[in-house]
Design a protein around this motif. Structure first.
Motif, PDB file in Angstrom:
ATOM      1  N   ARG A  79      52.558 -37.483 -47.518  1.00  0.00           N
ATOM      2  CA  ARG A  79      52.602 -37.357 -46.055  1.00  0.00           C
ATOM      3  C   ARG A  79      51.226 -37.635 -45.438  1.00  0.00           C
ATOM      4  O   ARG A  79      51.135 -38.118 -44.317  1.00  0.00           O
ATOM      5  CB  ARG A  79      53.133 -35.984 -45.646  1.00  0.00           C
ATOM      6  CG  ARG A  79      54.584 -35.774 -46.118  1.00  0.00           C
ATOM      7  CD  ARG A  79      55.190 -34.518 -45.571  1.00  0.00           C
ATOM      8  NE  ARG A  79      55.694 -34.727 -44.237  1.00  0.00           N
ATOM      9  CZ  ARG A  79      55.420 -33.949 -43.200  1.00  0.00           C
ATOM     10  NH1 ARG A  79      54.641 -32.911 -43.352  1.00  0.00           N
ATOM     11  NH2 ARG A  79      55.921 -34.216 -42.014  1.00  0.00           N
TER      12      ARG A  79
ATOM     13  N   LEU B  17      51.347 -38.740 -41.597  1.00  0.00           N
ATOM     14  CA  LEU B  17      52.242 -37.779 -40.947  1.00  0.00           C
ATOM     15  C   LEU B  17      51.529 -36.442 -40.773  1.00  0.00           C
ATOM     16  O   LEU B  17      51.790 -35.699 -39.828  1.00  0.00           O
ATOM     17  CB  LEU B  17      53.518 -37.591 -41.785  1.00  0.00           C
ATOM     18  CG  LEU B  17      54.394 -38.831 -41.922  1.00  0.00           C
ATOM     19  CD1 LEU B  17      55.461 -38.635 -42.979  1.00  0.00           C
ATOM     20  CD2 LEU B  17      55.035 -39.182 -40.592  1.00  0.00           C
TER      21      LEU B  17
ATOM     22  N   TYR C 277      58.965 -46.495 -47.532  1.00  0.00           N
ATOM     23  CA  TYR C 277      58.851 -45.059 -47.839  1.00  0.00           C
ATOM     24  C   TYR C 277      60.225 -44.447 -48.028  1.00  0.00           C
ATOM     25  O   TYR C 277      61.131 -44.640 -47.216  1.00  0.00           O
ATOM     26  CB  TYR C 277      58.106 -44.368 -46.698  1.00  0.00           C
ATOM     27  CG  TYR C 277      58.106 -42.860 -46.751  1.00  0.00           C
ATOM     28  CD1 TYR C 277      57.693 -42.169 -47.888  1.00  0.00           C
ATOM     29  CD2 TYR C 277      58.505 -42.106 -45.644  1.00  0.00           C
ATOM     30  CE1 TYR C 277      57.683 -40.786 -47.926  1.00  0.00           C
ATOM     31  CE2 TYR C 277      58.486 -40.715 -45.663  1.00  0.00           C
ATOM     32  CZ  TYR C 277      58.076 -40.060 -46.809  1.00  0.00           C
ATOM     33  OH  TYR C 277      58.076 -38.692 -46.841  1.00  0.00           O
TER      34      TYR C 277
ATOM     35  N   ASN D 190      66.537 -37.051 -44.306  1.00  0.00           N
ATOM     36  CA  ASN D 190      67.322 -36.582 -43.157  1.00  0.00           C
ATOM     37  C   ASN D 190      67.402 -37.699 -42.136  1.00  0.00           C
ATOM     38  O   ASN D 190      66.378 -38.242 -41.722  1.00  0.00           O
ATOM     39  CB  ASN D 190      66.656 -35.360 -42.529  1.00  0.00           C
ATOM     40  CG  ASN D 190      66.640 -34.183 -43.475  1.00  0.00           C
ATOM     41  OD1 ASN D 190      67.686 -33.701 -43.901  1.00  0.00           O
ATOM     42  ND2 ASN D 190      65.456 -33.734 -43.849  1.00  0.00           N
TER      43      ASN D 190
ATOM     44  N   ARG E 183      65.046 -31.642 -37.251  1.00  0.00           N
ATOM     45  CA  ARG E 183      66.005 -32.118 -38.251  1.00  0.00           C
ATOM     46  C   ARG E 183      65.335 -32.766 -39.455  1.00  0.00           C
ATOM     47  O   ARG E 183      65.994 -33.088 -40.425  1.00  0.00           O
ATOM     48  CB  ARG E 183      66.930 -33.180 -37.630  1.00  0.00           C
ATOM     49  CG  ARG E 183      67.915 -32.679 -36.623  1.00  0.00           C
ATOM     50  CD  ARG E 183      68.925 -33.796 -36.333  1.00  0.00           C
ATOM     51  NE  ARG E 183      69.552 -33.604 -35.060  1.00  0.00           N
ATOM     52  CZ  ARG E 183      69.382 -34.399 -34.003  1.00  0.00           C
ATOM     53  NH1 ARG E 183      68.616 -35.454 -34.100  1.00  0.00           N
ATOM     54  NH2 ARG E 183      69.987 -34.156 -32.872  1.00  0.00           N
ATOM     55  N   GLY E 184      64.043 -33.002 -39.367  1.00  0.00           N
ATOM     56  CA  GLY E 184      63.333 -33.665 -40.469  1.00  0.00           C
ATOM     57  C   GLY E 184      63.483 -35.172 -40.449  1.00  0.00           C
ATOM     58  O   GLY E 184      63.176 -35.849 -41.427  1.00  0.00           O
ATOM     59  N   VAL E 185      63.963 -35.721 -39.325  1.00  0.00           N
ATOM     60  CA  VAL E 185      64.154 -37.168 -39.201  1.00  0.00           C
ATOM     61  C   VAL E 185      62.834 -37.877 -38.897  1.00  0.00           C
ATOM     62  O   VAL E 185      62.655 -39.059 -39.226  1.00  0.00           O
ATOM     63  CB  VAL E 185      65.189 -37.470 -38.077  1.00  0.00           C
ATOM     64  CG1 VAL E 185      65.358 -38.959 -37.870  1.00  0.00           C
ATOM     65  CG2 VAL E 185      66.526 -36.835 -38.414  1.00  0.00           C
ATOM     66  N   MET E 186      61.906 -37.150 -38.297  1.00  0.00           N
ATOM     67  CA  MET E 186      60.691 -37.788 -37.794  1.00  0.00           C
ATOM     68  C   MET E 186      59.866 -38.441 -38.911  1.00  0.00           C
ATOM     69  O   MET E 186      59.188 -39.443 -38.681  1.00  0.00           O
ATOM     70  CB  MET E 186      59.856 -36.759 -37.034  1.00  0.00           C
ATOM     71  CG  MET E 186      58.846 -37.368 -36.104  1.00  0.00           C
ATOM     72  SD  MET E 186      59.552 -38.553 -34.936  1.00  0.00           S
ATOM     73  CE  MET E 186      59.835 -37.521 -33.523  1.00  0.00           C
ATOM     74  N   ASP E 187      59.919 -37.887 -40.123  1.00  0.00           N
ATOM     75  CA  ASP E 187      59.194 -38.502 -41.240  1.00  0.00           C
ATOM     76  C   ASP E 187      59.648 -39.944 -41.461  1.00  0.00           C
ATOM     77  O   ASP E 187      58.836 -40.824 -41.744  1.00  0.00           O
ATOM     78  CB  ASP E 187      59.439 -37.711 -42.529  1.00  0.00           C
ATOM     79  CG  ASP E 187      58.393 -36.623 -42.729  1.00  0.00           C
ATOM     80  OD1 ASP E 187      57.812 -36.185 -41.716  1.00  0.00           O
ATOM     81  OD2 ASP E 187      58.151 -36.232 -43.882  1.00  0.00           O
TER      82      ASP E 187
ATOM     83  N   ILE F 269      52.895 -33.630 -38.260  1.00  0.00           N
ATOM     84  CA  ILE F 269      54.341 -33.674 -38.021  1.00  0.00           C
ATOM     85  C   ILE F 269      55.001 -32.632 -38.911  1.00  0.00           C
ATOM     86  O   ILE F 269      54.725 -32.554 -40.109  1.00  0.00           O
ATOM     87  CB  ILE F 269      54.910 -35.073 -38.347  1.00  0.00           C
ATOM     88  CG1 ILE F 269      54.191 -36.157 -37.532  1.00  0.00           C
ATOM     89  CG2 ILE F 269      56.412 -35.133 -38.116  1.00  0.00           C
ATOM     90  CD1 ILE F 269      54.287 -36.007 -36.035  1.00  0.00           C
ATOM     91  N   GLY F 270      55.864 -31.838 -38.301  1.00  0.00           N
ATOM     92  CA  GLY F 270      56.531 -30.782 -39.064  1.00  0.00           C
ATOM     93  C   GLY F 270      57.662 -31.332 -39.898  1.00  0.00           C
ATOM     94  O   GLY F 270      58.160 -32.429 -39.662  1.00  0.00           O
ATOM     95  N   VAL F 271      58.056 -30.556 -40.904  1.00  0.00           N
ATOM     96  CA  VAL F 271      59.220 -30.949 -41.715  1.00  0.00           C
ATOM     97  C   VAL F 271      60.294 -29.890 -41.597  1.00  0.00           C
ATOM     98  O   VAL F 271      60.023 -28.754 -41.364  1.00  0.00           O
ATOM     99  CB  VAL F 271      58.884 -31.139 -43.207  1.00  0.00           C
ATOM    100  CG1 VAL F 271      58.228 -32.475 -43.420  1.00  0.00           C
ATOM    101  CG2 VAL F 271      58.036 -30.019 -43.741  1.00  0.00           C
TER     102      VAL F 271
END
Lengths: 309, 269
Positions: free
Chosen positions: A52, A57, A85, A91, B104-108, B267-269
């Motif tokens: 990350r 990120l 990636y 998700n 939702r964890g989509v941002m990664d 960015i959060g997960v």
């Protein structure tokens, strides 16, 4: 060989109850062009944190990282254009179809070859017409692999890529990685599955509690100075006799059969057996899993690496 | 590719905007269609005079004589509360800018694409601003339809159009504030709470401040964005370009702050 990924003292701390947690501690890593580099460690070792940070990120507490010779923070968009990636936990939007998501990601990236996307989907036996919420874990992994590979990136960063894939699809994935190597692509593959790493990687690093333990080729890591020796004799042998053999350990005597872990040369063992008739003698190199355990588990040290609790 | 996120957001969410427009528009439509006749409005006006002024003020019932006219009734009942209604959509849309995908964890996955964070936030904000216009346009059309179906009321369609346009800057302020909250804090729940507090707090500070002249709350009222939106008087006295522009500028500043805020944090997960 050009360095594709380079980290210098890369560190990440998180605030936690009772102080700060060192998720990654001064990581120095070098991944060369065209190699498949395994990043091995148990859950919570710092693998995903590293990835990350490489993708910008999250930001490092200290140290720096560069990809393609560019600092990841300042050039993150340029780096991500050339990178594919696959996150450890994929998700996506439940109400969207896989085809819509591939189309959307393709539009943002630009220049994605639709024929190659279809080829990937065919090889992975993946139907892209369904909504994300209807896919199983394995199928979600497949869409993740397609999204990572579809633009034929120079660098692939894959976090636990085969997690949830059935054995047949794991083989397809291994083929895809071998093709990536042939095409000169670089792969940074994080995993806690040793078989996966052993099957595809050229070099492996082992990380534990945020600290790098070792970096070596798969061959070198498995070519340690101990091996498992299995003997079948015509008559039984005393355990006391075997205990006296230099380098012998973890001895198991079962009737006329003996299994032991031998460090160093085999001659002292043969001499200790004297004129006993050896029906069969087999040696087996340690698996990567056993090497892995020398860093994490209960096996004694190998190649001078200190044993970890 | 520039504009891909903007187009994708419109593709995915335009239906949602239409439903919101139809839903809120149905309320305004029914309010006008079932509008009491002029005599009934006069009786209502007399009834209003018996209500304590502070209580009446809370519901925007400042001038009972004006309320007794069809236009006054529409101005108060429809446009007095319209900003609150469309702000609910603005909060939902604002959470879609970053908070929902991050939760939702989509941002990664999205930020692994070759797109900068500021560009992502900007394209999403612009898409939701366009959809906010769509929501208001549908409400406006349904309100005009209701007025057209009841010609006896004599309400000027131009004023309906003006009242609808007037609600947009306030709606964009709520959208931009919610987006800003989502880019500053990682938790969607906290971002939602901040947006609701901002909306409801602003409304009550404005309402209380109007009554409590020469008090601390009256001073505080200048900070309430509701005090720069006057849904009732825009029909009566016309458009306040100063307030309209001020709210637009505030929305732009908040939008710009959300772009900057998202650049800075993990960015959060």
């Amino acid at each position: 060989m050009d360095a594709i990924i380079q980290t210098n003292g890369l560190s990440k701390d998180y605030a936690a109850k009772g102080g700060r947690v060192h998720a990654l501690d001064h990581l120095n890593l070098l991944v060369n062009q065209g190699e498949i580099f395994g990043y091995l460690g148990p859950n919570g070792a710092g693998k995903t944190t590293t990835i990350r940070m490489l993708l910008d990120l999250i930001r490092p507490t200290a140290g720096s990282a560069s990809i393609f010779g560019m600092a990841v923070r300042a050039n993150s968009v340029a780096i991500r254009r050339r990178t594919g990636y696959l996150p450890g936990e994929l998700n996506l939007w439940d109400n969207e179809t896989a085809a819509d998501i591939v189309r959307y990601f393709g539009q943002v990236r630009g220049g994605v070859d639709a024929r190659y996307v279809r080829e990937l989907a065919d090889r992975l036996d993946f139907d892209m017409s369904k909504k994300m919420r209807s896919y199983s874990t394995g199928n979600k992994r497949k869409i993740g692999i397609i999204l990572a590979l579809m633009h034929k990136p120079e660098l692939l960063i894959l976090d636990e890529p085969t997690s949830g894939l059935d054995p047949l699809m794991q083989q397809v994935f291994i083929q895809l990685m071998q093709e990536a190597r042939q095409n000169g692509q670089t792969v940074f593959l994080s995993s806690h599955m040793l078989s996966e790493v052993q099957a595809v990687c050229d070099r492996v690093s082992i990380i534990r509690s945020g600290k790098l333990q070792t970096v070596d080729s798969v061959t070198a890591l498995t070519n340690v100075d101990f091996r498992w020796v299995t003997l079948r004799l015509r008559e039984s042998v005393s355990r006391v006799l075997l205990d006296a053999v230099p380098g012998a350990g973890e001895i198991t005597v079962d009737g006329n059969s003996v299994r032991l872990r031998l460090t160093g040369e085999i001659d002292p063992l043969i001499r200790a057996l004297g004129d006993r008739y050896i029906v069969d003698l087999r040696t087996q190199d340690p698996t990567l899993e056993e090497v892995f355990l020398t860093y994490y588990g209960d096996l004694p040290a190998v190649n001078g690496h200190s044993r970890r609790a | 590719m520039v504009g891909s996120v903007f187009v994708e957001m419109l593709r995915r969410h335009w239906r949602q905007a239409v439903f919101w427009g139809l839903g809120i528009g149905a309320i305004t439509f029914l309010q006008i269609i079932v509008l009491p006749d002029v005599d009934a409005l006069q009786q209502l006006s007399e009834l209003m005079e018996t209500i304590p002024p502070a209580f009446a003020q809370m519901f925007g019932l400042n001038d009972t004589e004006y309320l007794a006219t069809p236009e006054g009734y529409v101005a108060t009942r429809t446009f007095g509360l319209l900003l609150l209604l469309v702000s609910i959509y603005a909060i939902v849309a604002g959470l879609n800018v970053t908070a929902n995908d991050e939760e939702r964890g989509v941002m990664d996955n999205v930020l692994a694409l070759p797109i900068s964070r500021w560009q992502l936030v900007l394209e999403k904000l612009l898409a939701y601003a366009v959809m906010s216009v769509l929501v208001v346009a549908i409400i406006c059309l349904l309100t005009i339809l209701a007025v057209t179906l009841t010609p006896a009321l004599g309400i000027d369609i131009g004023k309906i159009l003006l009242g609808s346009v007037n609600v947009l800057p306030g709606m964009l302020v709520v959208l931009a504030f919610t987006a800003l909250a989502g880019t500053v804090v990682r938790s969607k729940g906290l971002a939602t709470a901040l947006a609701v507090i901002f909306l409801v707090g602003s409304y009550f500070v404005d309402t209380l401040g109007r009554d409590a002249v020469n008090s601390f709350v009256a001073t505080l009222r200048t900070l309430s964005f509701h005090s720069y939106y006057d849904g009732t008087n825009v029909l009566r006295f016309g458009f306040n370009a100063g307030n309209f522009t001020l709210l637009l500028v505030v929305a732009l500043i908040m939008g710009a702050l959300s772009l900057a805020a998202y650049q800075r944090r993990d960015i959060g997960v």
